[in-house]
Structures are given as C-alpha cells and as structure tokens.
Design a protein around this motif. Structure first.
Motif, PDB file in Angstrom:
ATOM      1  N   GLY A 207       0.141  -2.709  52.982  1.00 31.33           N
ATOM      2  CA  GLY A 207      -0.914  -3.687  53.212  1.00 31.33           C
ATOM      3  C   GLY A 207      -0.377  -5.094  53.365  1.00 31.33           C
ATOM      4  O   GLY A 207      -0.815  -5.860  54.238  1.00 31.33           O
ATOM      5  N   THR A 275     -10.787   6.687  51.369  1.00 32.68           N
ATOM      6  CA  THR A 275      -9.448   6.107  51.515  1.00 32.68           C
ATOM      7  C   THR A 275      -8.506   7.096  52.157  1.00 32.68           C
ATOM      8  O   THR A 275      -7.708   6.740  53.041  1.00 32.68           O
ATOM      9  CB  THR A 275      -8.907   5.675  50.135  1.00 32.68           C
ATOM     10  OG1 THR A 275      -9.803   4.723  49.551  1.00 32.68           O
ATOM     11  CG2 THR A 275      -7.531   5.053  50.257  1.00 32.68           C
ATOM     12  N   LEU A 301      -5.233  -1.764  57.797  1.00 36.52           N
ATOM     13  CA  LEU A 301      -5.818  -2.746  56.888  1.00 36.52           C
ATOM     14  C   LEU A 301      -7.224  -2.334  56.443  1.00 36.52           C
ATOM     15  O   LEU A 301      -7.638  -2.647  55.324  1.00 36.52           O
ATOM     16  CB  LEU A 301      -5.842  -4.122  57.548  1.00 36.52           C
ATOM     17  CG  LEU A 301      -4.464  -4.777  57.695  1.00 36.52           C
ATOM     18  CD1 LEU A 301      -4.574  -6.094  58.455  1.00 36.52           C
ATOM     19  CD2 LEU A 301      -3.826  -5.011  56.332  1.00 36.52           C
ATOM     20  N   ILE A 302      -7.954  -1.640  57.301  1.00 39.27           N
ATOM     21  CA  ILE A 302      -9.245  -1.080  56.876  1.00 39.27           C
ATOM     22  C   ILE A 302      -9.022  -0.067  55.749  1.00 39.27           C
ATOM     23  O   ILE A 302      -9.735  -0.045  54.743  1.00 39.27           O
ATOM     24  CB  ILE A 302      -9.971  -0.429  58.065  1.00 39.27           C
ATOM     25  CG1 ILE A 302     -10.420  -1.514  59.068  1.00 39.27           C
ATOM     26  CG2 ILE A 302     -11.178   0.377  57.587  1.00 39.27           C
ATOM     27  CD1 ILE A 302     -11.011  -0.953  60.349  1.00 39.27           C
ATOM     28  N   GLY A 305      -8.254  -1.903  52.595  1.00 35.14           N
ATOM     29  CA  GLY A 305      -9.473  -2.417  51.988  1.00 35.14           C
ATOM     30  C   GLY A 305     -10.222  -1.338  51.227  1.00 35.14           C
ATOM     31  O   GLY A 305     -10.745  -1.577  50.126  1.00 35.14           O
ATOM     32  N   CYS A 306     -10.265  -0.123  51.797  1.00 32.02           N
ATOM     33  CA  CYS A 306     -10.900   1.005  51.094  1.00 32.02           C
ATOM     34  C   CYS A 306     -10.163   1.309  49.796  1.00 32.02           C
ATOM     35  O   CYS A 306     -10.785   1.597  48.767  1.00 32.02           O
ATOM     36  CB  CYS A 306     -10.906   2.240  51.989  1.00 32.02           C
ATOM     37  SG  CYS A 306     -11.939   2.108  53.467  1.00 32.02           S
ATOM     38  N   LEU A 308      -8.383  -0.812  47.893  1.00 28.69           N
ATOM     39  CA  LEU A 308      -8.649  -1.840  46.894  1.00 28.69           C
ATOM     40  C   LEU A 308     -10.038  -1.683  46.292  1.00 28.69           C
ATOM     41  O   LEU A 308     -10.224  -1.839  45.081  1.00 28.69           O
ATOM     42  CB  LEU A 308      -8.491  -3.221  47.526  1.00 28.69           C
ATOM     43  CG  LEU A 308      -7.076  -3.614  47.959  1.00 28.69           C
ATOM     44  CD1 LEU A 308      -7.075  -5.006  48.571  1.00 28.69           C
ATOM     45  CD2 LEU A 308      -6.099  -3.541  46.789  1.00 28.69           C
ATOM     46  N   PHE A 309     -11.016  -1.361  47.127  1.00 31.86           N
ATOM     47  CA  PHE A 309     -12.367  -1.177  46.594  1.00 31.86           C
ATOM     48  C   PHE A 309     -12.417   0.050  45.689  1.00 31.86           C
ATOM     49  O   PHE A 309     -13.081   0.039  44.640  1.00 31.86           O
ATOM     50  CB  PHE A 309     -13.380  -1.024  47.721  1.00 31.86           C
ATOM     51  CG  PHE A 309     -14.805  -0.961  47.230  1.00 31.86           C
ATOM     52  CD1 PHE A 309     -15.462  -2.105  46.814  1.00 31.86           C
ATOM     53  CD2 PHE A 309     -15.472   0.249  47.154  1.00 31.86           C
ATOM     54  CE1 PHE A 309     -16.769  -2.054  46.341  1.00 31.86           C
ATOM     55  CE2 PHE A 309     -16.775   0.318  46.690  1.00 31.86           C
ATOM     56  CZ  PHE A 309     -17.425  -0.841  46.285  1.00 31.86           C
TER      57      PHE A 309
END
Length: 328
Positions: A207, A275, A301-302, A305-306, A308-309
């Motif tokens: 990332g 993810t 990067l999408i 983001g998944c 990290l969430f």
C-alpha cells in the motif's frame, strides 16, 4: 490489573513500545535526509534479474549502458541541471537509518514478547495488541525486502506508517494487559491471527508503494521510478495473498469450532472476504488482462482500503461477534 498478570513485564512492554516509536521516528528522519540530499541507489531489483536497472538521480539507465556512459546532466536538461555532489554526511544517513530501524524492530519484538509473557498467552487478543503486531510485521517485511531487493527508499514511508500506527495504538487502543474472553483461549489464535498479521504487514508495504506510485511526478527525482514502486507492491502482494487466503480459511475453521458454523455473515467475516476478493482482482487483472501501471495500482489501493477498514473500521464502527477486540 488481574493478579495473574505480571505487572512488571506489562509495564516494560508499554515502555518498549514508546522507545520503538522514537526509534522509528529517528529512522524516518535519517531516511528522509538521505532521500533529500543523498544519492539514490539501485532500487528494488532482484539479484536474479538478468537486466539490472542502474538508478540515478535523474532516472534509470537502460540495461545496455554502462554507468560511465551517463551524461553529466542526469536530468537530461543541460549542464546547468547536473547532479551536485551530496554532502559527505549523507553517506551515513541511510545506513544509520537502517540501523535504527533494526533497533526499533528489536524493541517492537521485545514489547510483543514481554506482553505475551506478562499475560501468559498469545499477545494479540485485542485491537491494541493486533496493531502492535501488525506494525512489527510491516517493518519486518520492509527489512526483508531491503535485504533481498535493496528497497531502502521505502524506509522513510514504512517507518512513519509504523510510528503512526503504534502512536494510534498507544493513544486510542491501549488496554491494560489481562486475560481474554474464552473464545480467544484457543490454539487458533496462533494460526488464524498470526497469518492475518503477517499478510497485513506485507499489504501495508504494498500500500505504501502504491501511494508513492500515485503521487510520484516526473520531477520527483529523489523517489524511485514508478516501475520500481510497482514491482515492490506486486512482490509484496504475491507473497501476502496466499497467507491472507490461509487466514480466511483458518478463520472459518475456527468459527466452526467456536460457534458451530463456518460462515455467519459477521461484519469481520464479510470484510475479510471483500479484502480477499479485491486483492484477487488485482492479481487476476495483472495476470490475465495485462493491467499494469496506474490502473493496477488503483485496484491495489482499493484493496488496501478494504484491508484497513477490515482491520480497524469494522471493530470500531460495526462490531459483531468480533467485538471482543476491546476498543476503549
């Protein structure tokens, strides 16, 4: 604090985390000084690759050229833009930064071990312990890739991410060392959670590389080329994806043992699978559709983001059966 907890070791673990944050910050400063004033190095190139890339301040030299054939102006815009000799002290900035990173890595590892010994269990039974371990694996992944592929340029960004992650854990996620809920008293913690932590560390390195890829401009001569950044991200994901796959499968097996079903549409389960799909889409797009460059990095990067969430956002905002993460 419960009587069965070793208060001295627990306190030592907390102190080691603070020392680790400081070491990562000092290392980040060293990397930043090296990037800003020193010479760039050969970047992200596997020793097995038959066509080495000679990285210069102005860009990469083609494989058929010798280093002596590079014109005095590395930027290709005339002698007035020729590379200046860096200050002598910058020769040591990079190696010192790497040394501080190793010291921080050792402090991070020691904090995990002392926390585990203090509570006599695997030390990732809540969000604080998980984030501490995840920062450790991210730095571990960077150090491994630096030894293997010479990616010191990532040091400034990985260490600042680790310092911020540990700082966030200390300020907002910290809980006193103690026993965990019965559901976590299982050998599956050592299997499922460890795999998730290792994969997450590799995905963080990917990332960071992806973010640098997106923000890099042609004028940012101190950063590595986009090709090198994409190569680092891809290698980290290729290693991390099967480990994440194993973590998802192990989680399903643990769920069956703990709750009597493999899948229950718990928010954590859903986002772990989302993810997995996102990173699978990245690898599939590269392998079959030939996606490279910006398009592939956007997908990556999408997926990041998944991730990290899933790691933080689900526990804070959604809860569910995994709400035992003990977010204060």
């Amino acid at each position: 604090m419960p009587a069965e907890v070793d208060a001295g070791l627990a306190t030592l673990s907390d102190q080691l985390i603070l020392a680790t944050v400081l070491l990562y910050i000092f290392a980040m400063i060293g990397y930043a000084l090296n990037l800003a004033f020193g010479q760039t190095q050969t970047q992200a190139e596997s020793p097995s690759t038959s066509e080495p890339v000679l990285a210069t301040v102005g860009g990469a030299v083609s494989s058929g050229s010798s280093a002596s054939s590079v014109p005095a102006s590395a930027s290709g815009e005339g002698g007035d833009r020729a590379e200046k000799t860096p200050p002598a002290w910058t020769v040591w900035a990079g190696p010192i930064a790497v040394g501080l990173t190793w010291l921080g890595w050792a402090g991070n590892l020691a904090s995990i071990l002392t926390r585990g010994l203090a509570v006599d269990r695997w030390p990732w039974g809540n969000m604080y312990e998980f984030v501490v371990a995840m920062c450790f694996t991210a730095v571990s992944a960077f150090l491994f890739m630096h030894l293997r592929y010479r990616v010191r340029f990532l040091g400034a960004f990985v260490t600042v991410a680790a310092a911020l992650g540990l700082g966030f854990a200390v300020l907002y996620l910290h809980v006193q060392a103690g026993p965990v809920v019965p559901a976590l008293n299982s050998y599956w913690v050592a299997i499922h959670v460890t795999a998730a932590i290792i994969a997450s560390g590799l995905f963080i390195v990917a990332g960071v590389s992806g973010i640098l890829f997106m923000v890099r401009k042609d004028t940012a001569v101190r950063l590595p080329s986009r090709q090198d950044l994409e190569r680092v991200a891809h290698r980290a994901i290729v290693i991390g994806f099967p480990i994440w796959t194993f973590a998802v499968i192990a989680g399903a097996l643990w769920a069956d043992k703990a709750w009597g079903r493999y899948w229950g549409w718990d928010p954590k389960e859903i986002w772990a699978f989302i993810t997995w799909i996102a990173y699978a889409a990245y690898l599939h797009a590269r392998a079959t559709a030939g996606w490279k460059g910006k398009a592939a990095m956007i997908v990556q990067l999408i997926a990041f983001g998944c991730l990290l969430f899933n790691l933080v956002g689900v526990n804070i905002f959604l809860g569910g059966l995994h709400s035992y993460a003990e977010v204060p």
